[in-house]
Design a protein around this motif. Structure first.
Motif, PDB file in Angstrom:
ATOM      1  N   MET A 134     -31.741  41.659 -14.494  1.00 17.30           N
ATOM      2  CA  MET A 134     -31.222  40.524 -14.205  1.00 17.30           C
ATOM      3  C   MET A 134     -31.582  40.111 -12.731  1.00 17.30           C
TER       4      MET A 134
ATOM      5  N   ASN B 237     -32.869  33.818 -23.376  1.00 17.60           N
ATOM      6  CA  ASN B 237     -34.195  34.330 -24.230  1.00 17.60           C
ATOM      7  C   ASN B 237     -34.188  33.104 -25.365  1.00 17.60           C
TER       8      ASN B 237
ATOM      9  N   PHE C 204     -37.275  36.945 -18.014  1.00 17.25           N
ATOM     10  CA  PHE C 204     -37.030  35.739 -18.842  1.00 17.25           C
ATOM     11  C   PHE C 204     -38.532  35.177 -18.889  1.00 17.25           C
TER      12      PHE C 204
ATOM     13  N   LEU D 255     -28.389  36.762 -20.676  1.00 24.00           N
ATOM     14  CA  LEU D 255     -29.877  36.949 -21.055  1.00 24.00           C
ATOM     15  C   LEU D 255     -30.296  36.655 -22.425  1.00 24.00           C
TER      16      LEU D 255
END
Length: 346
Positions: A38, A233, A266, A229
């Motif tokens: 992250m 996604n 990402f 996350l």
């Protein structure tokens, strides 16, 4: 809609000189796997200067657009939508100050406090609806990201892994009634069940408006990062595909994908999920970091200026906000920056 609304132009501003990653990483000791994904820092980012206000940033972002079109552009602006990441005018926001700096008195003046990293598309949808259903002629959308050099550069926050990711900047879009660079479709999706998952915290705990010793920062936890996350996604490709389905194209046929840019993972996952090669997914992450709501207009302005967006390109803007409580996507058939020589159907 019987009235076509177009994205006529974009411009942007990056404050100050680039700040390298080691300004932050020399303090870091984070080894958690989710945090390392992250908060893997970009090479550079920009910070607002001391005393640089949101209105200052907006005015500097508008300057290149006025150089191209002249100050008369402002005469027909009936709609001003401003998203400021860290509003400096408490309660009401900075929209009024921005309007005053621009020298305009729009009929529609909106401080858009939600939408976060996807607020650019949120504002596009609002502006398109207003322009298509009223006598309003054109709109300016202003996205200002100004927390990096203020919130994240505090001496107690700077050693945290999260501090190395954000950057500051501003982006502006001009929308008008025209067939030139039409907005083809927009999808916005609110997920309010996640609205409380991103919090502002301090140690010792206090409310954001209370005085105290601990400096405010974003309250990330390892479990929370994993959830963000996962949501990010999934939801960004979902809203982009929804728009693609409605305009009858496959996502792999997109000429350009412009997203918000939280981190490298990402960016990679989104383009792979949508089948868009890296050369058609420009970003400014390594130079600017996570620009939050300003990422899409600033990155698109960079891509247009660099000659990466040919006339007739099908451009998809897509992103999600906060911990996943909002996502949005918009498709635009880009015909180049609008010029007064272009024929417009109003």
């Amino acid at each position: 809609m019987s009235v076509t609304v177009s994205l006529a132009d974009v411009s942007s501003y990056r404050p100050g000189e680039p700040i390298s990653a080691d300004y932050f990483t020399r303090f870091h000791e984070t080894t958690d796997s989710a945090s390392s994904v992250m908060f893997n820092p970009p090479r550079f980012r920009h910070h607002v200067a001391a005393g640089e206000s949101p209105a200052d940033m907006a005015e500097r972002a508008l300057a290149p657009m006025l150089e191209r079109h002249g100050a008369n552009l402002l005469d027909e602006v009936d709609v001003l939508i401003v998203h400021t990441q860290l509003p400096e005018t408490w309660i009401v926001g900075n929209g009024g100050e921005v309007a005053a700096r621009f020298g305009i008195t729009p009929e529609w003046l909106i401080d858009l406090h939600n939408g976060g990293c996807a607020s650019f598309v949120h504002a596009m949808k609002l502006a398109r609806q207003i322009l298509s259903s009223t006598e309003a002629k054109s709109a300016l959308i202003v996205n200002i990201s100004n927390a990096a050099g203020q919130l994240f550069d505090q001496d107690q926050v700077r050693p945290m892994a999260q501090a190395a990711i954000p950057g500051d900047g501003a982006g502006i879009a001009w929308l008008r009634k025209s067939d030139h660079s039409p907005i083809l479709d927009i999808e916005t999706r609110h997920l309010p069940e996640y609205a409380g998952d991103m919090t502002l915290v301090a140690d010792p705990p206090r409310r954001h408006w209370q005085a105290g010793l601990g400096q405010m920062h974003i309250g990330f936890t390892e479990s929370g990062i994993v959830k963000v996350l996962s949501r990010g996604n999934e939801i960004v490709p979902e809203v982009a595909r929804t728009v693609c389905d409605r305009i009858a194209v496959h996502s792999g046929e997109l000429d350009l994908l412009i997203t918000n840019q939280p981190n490298r993972r990402f960016l990679q996952n989104w383009r792979e999920s949508l089948g868009v090669p890296v050369e058609r997914h420009p970003d400014t992450f390594e130079e600017c970091g996570n620009l939050f709501g300003a990422a899409m207009p600033l990155t698109f302005d960079h891509a247009v200026t660099a000659g990466l967006v040919p006339d007739g390109a099908l451009v998809m803007f897509a992103g999600f906000a906060h911990a996943g409580d909002f996502a949005a996507a918009a498709a635009v058939r880009w015909d180049g920056r609008f010029s007064s020589r272009d024929t417009a159907a109003c």
